[in-house]
Enzyme design. Structure first.
Site, PDB file in Angstrom:
ATOM      1  N   GLU A 199       0.863  -1.187   0.000  1.00  0.00           N
ATOM      2  CA  GLU A 199       0.000   0.000   0.000  1.00  0.00           C
ATOM      3  C   GLU A 199       0.894   1.230   0.000  1.00  0.00           C
ATOM      4  O   GLU A 199       1.979   1.229   0.592  1.00  0.00           O
ATOM      5  CB  GLU A 199      -0.900   0.015   1.247  1.00  0.00           C
ATOM      6  CG  GLU A 199      -1.769   1.277   1.302  1.00  0.00           C
ATOM      7  CD  GLU A 199      -2.867   1.212   2.354  1.00  0.00           C
ATOM      8  OE1 GLU A 199      -2.707   0.486   3.351  1.00  0.00           O
ATOM      9  OE2 GLU A 199      -3.883   1.916   2.169  1.00  0.00           O
TER      10      GLU A 199
ATOM     11  N   ASN B 117     -11.956  -3.378   0.702  1.00  0.00           N
ATOM     12  CA  ASN B 117     -10.822  -3.621   1.597  1.00  0.00           C
ATOM     13  C   ASN B 117     -11.323  -4.299   2.863  1.00  0.00           C
ATOM     14  O   ASN B 117     -11.708  -5.450   2.830  1.00  0.00           O
ATOM     15  CB  ASN B 117     -10.086  -2.309   1.880  1.00  0.00           C
ATOM     16  CG  ASN B 117      -8.952  -2.487   2.869  1.00  0.00           C
ATOM     17  OD1 ASN B 117      -8.280  -3.512   2.844  1.00  0.00           O
ATOM     18  ND2 ASN B 117      -8.746  -1.538   3.748  1.00  0.00           N
ATOM     19  N   GLU B 118     -11.389  -3.584   3.968  1.00  0.00           N
ATOM     20  CA  GLU B 118     -11.858  -4.233   5.197  1.00  0.00           C
ATOM     21  C   GLU B 118     -13.264  -3.726   5.534  1.00  0.00           C
ATOM     22  O   GLU B 118     -13.514  -3.268   6.635  1.00  0.00           O
ATOM     23  CB  GLU B 118     -10.856  -4.025   6.335  1.00  0.00           C
ATOM     24  CG  GLU B 118     -10.436  -2.599   6.512  1.00  0.00           C
ATOM     25  CD  GLU B 118      -9.359  -2.403   7.565  1.00  0.00           C
ATOM     26  OE1 GLU B 118      -8.625  -3.340   7.893  1.00  0.00           O
ATOM     27  OE2 GLU B 118      -9.266  -1.278   8.064  1.00  0.00           O
TER      28      GLU B 118
HETATM   29  O1  AHR Z   1      -2.041  -1.484   6.878  1.00  0.00           O
HETATM   30  C1  AHR Z   1      -2.534  -0.234   7.251  1.00  0.00           C
HETATM   31  C2  AHR Z   1      -4.055  -0.158   7.162  1.00  0.00           C
HETATM   32  O2  AHR Z   1      -4.632  -1.002   8.109  1.00  0.00           O
HETATM   33  C3  AHR Z   1      -4.671  -0.610   5.875  1.00  0.00           C
HETATM   34  O3  AHR Z   1      -4.675   0.386   4.924  1.00  0.00           O
HETATM   35  C4  AHR Z   1      -6.060  -0.953   6.269  1.00  0.00           C
HETATM   36  O4  AHR Z   1      -6.615  -1.965   5.461  1.00  0.00           O
HETATM   37  C5  AHR Z   1      -5.936  -1.339   7.711  1.00  0.00           C
HETATM   38  O5  AHR Z   1      -6.829  -0.637   8.493  1.00  0.00           O
END
Ligand code: AHR
Length: 667
Positions: free
Chosen positions: A58, A380-381
């Site tokens: 990322e 994502n999450e």
């Molecule tokens: O890894 C850092 C962050 O942690 C990521 O962007 C996210 O998916 C999680 O909250």
């Protein structure tokens, strides 16, 4: 036969159960803690997932711009909110004129700002200087490729200077003329500098419009133009990652939907890639004002990187939801089709024939061969009913067109504490018919949590979706440093991942990269500055597991068995074993999370005799608090030793706070 017996009873049962592979000890004396490890080589268990160990990239902590992406100029297109961020005007020896930011008749609509130099007298130099990402690090005798989109009637020169103004190389560029044109030159760096800057000067009176001012070292990864930092990619390649998840993380979601990551913005000419504000700039640490994504490292480059390092690509796409911790913006279900189409187009871009619309675009960008992408993540999450209204629409559309595509589904930002209800809702959905292939679980927890959760997948439903431990890291204390303690706790849970890799098929630590002095999140796997890179202890754990992944798991016991009560809260030892079918070696991963040395008799059942010498790769250090740093990059680093065997086993000492990989060859 074993070397000096320690007088302990052999474990009475062989088992895959984690309970049987955890030994707890009372740490009340300095003597080594005795135990016996027994591996049943004759009865191999399930296959270890070939995708078990991967990486998650990322653009956080300057991971991409200012990091992996080798561009040395920051804010090259003048599109930051402060258009001249990282730039300064230069006016030397009798020079006169103005420098302004303009938007009239720009290079293109995606790149609306540029700088205009109106020079009345060039003097000894009139122009502007860029200080890079916290300075530009130069090597001696390295070529630097300078380029700029320009128009106007004055010739230019580009100069590299150290912080005292000493020139370290330059190139001259002819006046571009009335139309936007790309000018290129090569600058030979003449000396090492840590804090150099790039100066662009007009060498005559007149005017020049400048945009996309760029400087790259010649020696990028594979010497590609618009390339990546070779030293950072090498760190990734050395991990032998089976897959790479990209481009995030929260940046996929965006603070709001406008800010979300849109892969179509990231391909083609870098001048056509719109800049996007990086949501990590205002995060945990206020170290990154004006942190932007240039998308110079875009989806073609990501796919190429995967191809280069032998990692299966796993792109994550926005599912019509912005960050649920921030704007919580949602695309109405009636307007979700373009988001779904983006996912379908991405698959075609990666895999489609050159005769397809997006396959043709890939070919036009120089990569006619497909990338053979097999997995895609939807969101994502994300969590909650909002997600489970949107995600199945993607699932259905993707499977309808690409039935073999494996889809990664979110299960929220955590698995317990405040996140437990979100995580549980996701799994309740999967149990009650919502389709899922691979479920992404995240855990950023204390080292003790990791030790307590080594067995968390032992009871996972073997008939449900697979698990992707897609983001995890042990956060050690309030400072959350990259200590050996954290790395050992991660190694402990990794033994559980390997043992359960029939259902936990993929894992990746997060975040991957962090720039010294410019990070928003710690701990991180790999740290770097503009000239150096080093791996944290956690990096070595990930690399060791990945490089020593067995093909099948072998039943293993550790005796004495755990004490009654909360055994995991006590100092513990964790073991997993497997077979490398290619080399015929038995591989043992032994994690000693105690502060005491452990003396173990290791016995391999089902083999006649071991080769007299085995390989032991040991990761440890004097203190569990030890970390690596720019000054001491190898304070905690693996060392290789030879271990003597006897018959079908060996006696071995496992240091306090250590991970040991034993590779044993039978005759
Ligand atoms: O890894 C850092 C962050 O942690 C990521 O962007 C996210 O998916 C999680 O909250």
């Amino acid at each position: 036969m074993l070397l000096p017996r320690l007088g302990l009873p052999l474990a009475t049962a062989l088992s895959f159960s984690a309970a049987a592979t955890t030994a707890a000890f009372a740490a009340d004396s300095a003597a080594p803690l005795p135990t016996r490890i027994t591996v049943d080589v004759a009865h191999p268990g399930h296959a270890v997932s070939p995708l078990l160990h991967g990486i998650f990239f990322e653009d956080i902590n300057y991971g991409a711009d200012g990091g992996l992406y080798a561009e040395l100029v920051q804010n090259r297109s003048f599109e930051h909110d402060d258009n001249l961020f990282s730039w300064a005007g230069v006016r030397r020896g009798g020079a006169g004129g103005t420098m302004t930011v303009e938007t009239e008749n720009p290079l293109n609509a995606k790149n609306p700002h540029y700088v205009r130099l109106a020079v009345t007298a060039p003097g000894k130099g009139f122009g502007l200087a860029n200080s890079g990402f916290g300075g530009i690090a130069l090597k001696a005798n390295e070529n630097y490729f300078f380029s700029v989109r320009a128009r106007g009637d004055i010739p230019l020169k580009a100069v590299l200077e150290d912080e005292t103004g000493r020139p370290l190389g330059e190139c001259a560029l002819a006046a571009p003329g009335a139309q936007w044109k790309e000018l290129e030159g090569t600058i030979r760096g003449t000396a090492v500098a840590r804090n150099a800057r790039l100066v662009v000067l007009a060498t005559a009176a007149g005017h020049a419009d400048l945009d996309v001012v760029s400087l790259f070292p010649e020696h990028t990864w594979k010497n590609r133009r618009n390339g990546l930092r070779a030293d950072l990619v090498q760190m990734l390649a050395d991990m032998h990652p089976a897959f790479m998840r990209f481009p995030g993380g929260c940046i996929v979601e965006g603070k709001d939907l406008l800010n979300r990551y849109q892969w179509k913005d990231t391909i083609g000419d870098i001048a056509d890639r719109p800049q996007n504000w990086n949501r990590w700039q205002d995060a945990v640490r206020q170290t990154a004002p004006n942190y932007y994504q240039t998308y110079g490292l875009g989806f073609l480059e990501y796919f190429q990187l995967c191809e280069d390092i032998g990692a299966e690509p796993l792109p994550i796409i926005n599912c019509g939801m912005a960050c649920q911790f921030q704007s919580k913006e949602l695309v109405p279900l009636t307007q979700i089709d373009p988001f779904v189409q983006d996912a379908l187009d991405l698959i075609e871009f990666a895999n489609g024939p050159v005769t397809s619309t997006w396959g043709a675009k890939r070919a036009a960008l120089g990569h006619p061969e497909p990338f053979h992408m097999k997995m895609i993540g939807v969101g994502n999450e994300q969590w909650g009913e909002e997600y489970f209204e949107r995600y199945p629409i993607f699932y259905k559309a993707i499977k309808a067109k690409y039935p073999d595509m494996q889809i990664v589904t979110g299960a929220g930002p955590g698995v317990d504490a405040g996140d437990e209800a979100r995580w549980k809702l996701a799994w309740d959905k999967f149990k009650s018919g919502t389709p899922a292939d691979i479920v992404d679980e995240h855990f950023y927890r204390s080292p003790q949590w990791f030790l307590d959760n080594v067995n968390r997948y032992d009871t996972q439903d073997r008939n449900g979706p697979k698990v992707f431990a897609g983001e995890f890291a042990a956060h050690d204390g309030r400072a959350k440093k990259n200590t050996l303690r954290a790395a050992i706790a991660e190694a402990a849970i990794m033994t559980g991942f390997v043992r359960n890799s029939d259902v936990v098929t993929m894992t990746s630590y997060a975040p991957l990269f962090a720039k010294e002095g410019a990070w928003q999140w710690n701990p991180d796997l790999i740290w770097f500055d503009n000239a150096h890179v080093y791996g944290s202890p956690s990096y070595h754990v990930q690399a060791l597991f990945s490089r020593n992944r067995p093909d099948v798991v072998l039943p293993t016991t550790v005796s004495p068995l755990p004490a009654a009560g909360n055994a995991a809260a006590k100092p513990s030892v964790y073991v997993v074993a497997g077979l490398d079918r290619k080399t015929g070696e038995t591989i043992l991963d032994v994690v000693n999370a105690t502060d005491r040395e452990v003396a173990a008799d290791v016995e391999l059942r089902g083999i006649a005799r071991l080769a007299p010498e085995a390989k032991a790769i040991v990761l440890t250090s004097a203190s569990a608090d030890d970390e690596n740093s720019l000054d001491t990059p190898d304070k905690v680093a693996p060392r290789e030793e030879t271990a003597k065997t006897s018959g079908s086993g060996l006696s071995h000492r496992f240091p306090a706070n250590s991970l040991t990989i034993l590779r044993l060859r039978s005759l």
